[in-house]
Design a protein around this motif. Sequence first.
Motif, short mmCIF file in Angstrom:
data_model
loop_
_atom_site.label_atom_id
_atom_site.label_comp_id
_atom_site.label_asym_id
_atom_site.label_seq_id
_atom_site.Cartn_x
_atom_site.Cartn_y
_atom_site.Cartn_z
N TYR A 190 0.90 -1.19 0.18
CA TYR A 190 -0.04 0.00 0.05
C TYR A 190 0.89 1.38 -0.07
O TYR A 190 0.76 2.23 -0.90
CB TYR A 190 -1.06 0.09 1.06
N LEU A 191 1.73 1.54 1.09
CA LEU A 191 2.32 2.71 1.19
C LEU A 191 3.63 3.18 0.17
O LEU A 191 3.45 4.21 -0.44
CB LEU A 191 2.99 2.68 2.55
N LEU A 192 4.32 2.11 0.01
CA LEU A 192 5.49 2.47 -0.82
C LEU A 192 4.89 2.75 -2.42
O LEU A 192 5.47 3.67 -3.14
CB LEU A 192 6.35 1.31 -0.84
N PRO A 193 4.16 1.79 -2.84
CA PRO A 193 3.48 1.97 -4.31
C PRO A 193 3.03 3.52 -4.24
O PRO A 193 3.22 4.27 -5.34
CB PRO A 193 2.37 0.83 -4.45
N GLY A 194 1.84 3.69 -3.29
CA GLY A 194 1.52 5.23 -3.19
C GLY A 194 2.29 6.24 -3.20
O GLY A 194 2.23 7.22 -3.77
N LEU A 195 3.39 5.99 -2.44
CA LEU A 195 4.55 7.14 -2.34
C LEU A 195 5.36 7.07 -3.69
O LEU A 195 5.66 8.43 -4.11
CB LEU A 195 5.60 6.75 -1.29
N ALA A 196 5.35 5.97 -4.24
CA ALA A 196 6.13 5.99 -5.66
C ALA A 196 5.28 6.76 -6.73
O ALA A 196 5.85 7.84 -7.52
CB ALA A 196 6.48 4.62 -5.96
N ASP A 197 4.03 6.78 -6.62
CA ASP A 197 3.15 7.56 -7.63
C ASP A 197 3.16 8.76 -7.12
O ASP A 197 3.11 9.88 -8.14
CB ASP A 197 1.71 6.71 -7.57
N THR A 198 3.21 9.32 -5.97
CA THR A 198 3.26 10.59 -5.56
C THR A 198 4.26 11.40 -6.16
O THR A 198 4.42 12.36 -6.61
CB THR A 198 3.06 10.68 -3.86
N LEU A 199 5.56 10.80 -5.96
CA LEU A 199 6.69 11.08 -6.38
C LEU A 199 6.96 11.27 -7.84
O LEU A 199 7.50 12.05 -8.42
CB LEU A 199 8.19 10.30 -5.91
N LYS A 200 6.31 10.22 -8.32
CA LYS A 200 6.26 10.31 -9.95
C LYS A 200 5.58 11.34 -10.68
O LYS A 200 5.96 12.22 -11.41
CB LYS A 200 5.72 8.82 -10.54
#
Length: 263
Positions: free
Chosen positions: A24-34
């Motif tokens: 949940y959190l790391l994939p969401g963080l990756a999309d945020t940073l992207k």
Amino acid sequence: MDDKGQLEWSLWKPFTTSEAWTTYLLPGLADTLKAAALAMVIALPLGAVLGIARLSDHRWVRIPAGAVVEFFRAIPVLLLMLFANEFFARSTGVSSEDRPLYAVVTGLVLYNASVLAEVVRAGILALPKGQTEAAQAIGLRKSQTMAGILLPQAVTAMLPAIVSQLVVIVKDTALGGVMLGFTELLNSRGTLAANYANVIPSFIVVAIIFIVLNFILTSFASWLEGRLRRSKRSTGAVLGVEDVDDLNAAEVGGPHKADGGTV
């Protein structure tokens, strides 16, 4: 929170497991940073171009640039995202999976480029007029003056405001998760909270992640600003009277002798 049972270990335990982070959190963080990185990369140069265009001597450049800046700066970024989403849905072949990312980045770019354009314009106008007058005195064109003299000096002064706007870009990615279903950090938090029934703890953890992320960004900007300021300070050695005489003599045509003559 303790009275309401929000400090119970069962609500916080999921964050000590790899599943909550990797699913949940790391994939969401990756999309945020992207999304934030794409918006920054596009908005920064676009804002610089619009800001410089607003200072143009040509009305056919200055007026359209001002209209674009004032128009997109006056519209809430959420509305820009929604309009962009509808545009991509009705007028392009962008897939439904990629559409939220395109809409979020488009809305962030249009709004923040307009804001950054005003930052650039204000930073350049804040420089002493003597800088421009000196450049004109040595025969530099306006484009050379802007690129070689004004803009490099204005960047250092503008850096705190630019970084503040970059922080806004990172935080505004959450709007796409709420309204467009973009799978950024806050949207992923909702899925996590639904599975683990820990709404308040999940909000707190995500807030801490945003704080750490923006702190890293502002710390890097502070370091960069200090480095730029130090690089502009003079590092040359102080010359004595004899050194200056030697330099003058060399320019005249010969080395300087100790008795005051030249050879």
